[in-house]
Every structure is written in C-alpha cells, then in structure tokens.
Design a protein around this motif. Structure first.
Motif, PDB file in Angstrom:
ATOM      1  N   GLN A   6       2.719   4.615  -4.239  1.00 26.70           N
ATOM      2  CA  GLN A   6       2.748   5.818  -5.069  1.00 26.70           C
ATOM      3  C   GLN A   6       3.561   6.934  -4.413  1.00 26.70           C
ATOM      4  N   ILE A   7       3.620   6.955  -3.098  1.00 23.07           N
ATOM      5  CA  ILE A   7       4.379   8.025  -2.445  1.00 23.07           C
ATOM      6  C   ILE A   7       5.857   7.959  -2.810  1.00 23.07           C
TER       7      ILE A   7
ATOM      8  N   ASN B  91       9.754  11.241  -8.682  1.00 22.00           N
ATOM      9  CA  ASN B  91       9.426  12.181  -9.765  1.00 22.00           C
ATOM     10  C   ASN B  91       9.713  13.616  -9.367  1.00 22.00           C
TER      11      ASN B  91
ATOM     12  N   ARG C 291       5.173   9.808   3.784  1.00 25.26           N
ATOM     13  CA  ARG C 291       3.970  10.397   3.159  1.00 25.26           C
ATOM     14  C   ARG C 291       4.052  11.916   3.166  1.00 25.26           C
TER      15      ARG C 291
ATOM     16  N   GLN D  31       0.835  -1.205   0.000  1.00 21.24           N
ATOM     17  CA  GLN D  31       0.000   0.000   0.000  1.00 21.24           C
ATOM     18  C   GLN D  31       0.868   1.253   0.000  1.00 21.24           C
ATOM     19  N   ASP D  32       0.343   2.311  -0.508  1.00 19.57           N
ATOM     20  CA  ASP D  32       1.008   3.619  -0.540  1.00 19.57           C
ATOM     21  C   ASP D  32       2.311   3.632  -1.333  1.00 19.57           C
TER      22      ASP D  32
ATOM     23  N   ASP E  33       7.024   6.839  -5.696  1.00 19.13           N
ATOM     24  CA  ASP E  33       7.087   7.375  -7.062  1.00 19.13           C
ATOM     25  C   ASP E  33       6.983   8.893  -7.051  1.00 19.13           C
ATOM     26  N   ASP E  34       6.140   9.420  -6.178  1.00 17.74           N
ATOM     27  CA  ASP E  34       5.980  10.875  -6.097  1.00 17.74           C
ATOM     28  C   ASP E  34       7.286  11.557  -5.703  1.00 17.74           C
TER      29      ASP E  34
END
Length: 83
Positions: free
Chosen positions: A42-43, A49, A78, A39-40, A45-46
């Motif tokens: 994407q953080i 990026n 996060r 889970q999470d 990747d954020d």
C-alpha cells in the motif's frame, strides 16, 4: 491447502490469473518469500496517488528514497509514503 487456494483464494487475485494457484509451490520457503515481498504494498500506492498518479515521478521518488537509506530502504519508502 492447494484445493482451497485454487477454488477460493485465487478468485481474489487481482494481478495474476487464477491458474497460477495450480502451479505455485506450497512450501515454507515459497510462502515466506511471498509473505515478505507482498507486505506493505500500500505504501507504493500511497506515493503513486500522492503524486497524482504520475508513475514516472512516483517511481523516481521511491528509488531516491531507497538509495538515500541503503541500510533500510523499506523504512525510507514508508517514510516517503507518510508525507
């Protein structure tokens, strides 16, 4: 469940081969562990990026954020991703 995992879901795997689905344990403990650790994502990747895809810099920032808040490193990462 195994048949659906092998024939349908595994086709969407991006980072592991579909043959993994034929041997992964399907029990509550294994599924819960994967759910928690997947889970999470994407953080990360954020942060990557935001750092213009500089992996060394992104990893260093993530490690520093996690170490700065040892009681809740996930919250620290996060927060880093939200900047």
């Amino acid at each position: 469940a195994r048949l659906k995992l092998v024939t349908e879901i595994s086709r969407e795997f991006r980072t592991i081969g579909p043959s993994y689905a034929t041997r992964v344990p399907l029990n509550n403990a294994a599924l819960l562990a994967r759910r928690i650790y997947a889970q999470d994502l994407q953080i990360f990747d954020d942060v990557y990026n935001r750092e213009k895809k500089n992996l060394n810099r992104a990893v260093a920032l993530i490690i520093a954020a996690a170490r700065a808040n040892p009681k809740d490193p996930a919250a620290a990462v996060r927060k880093l991703a939200e900047r």
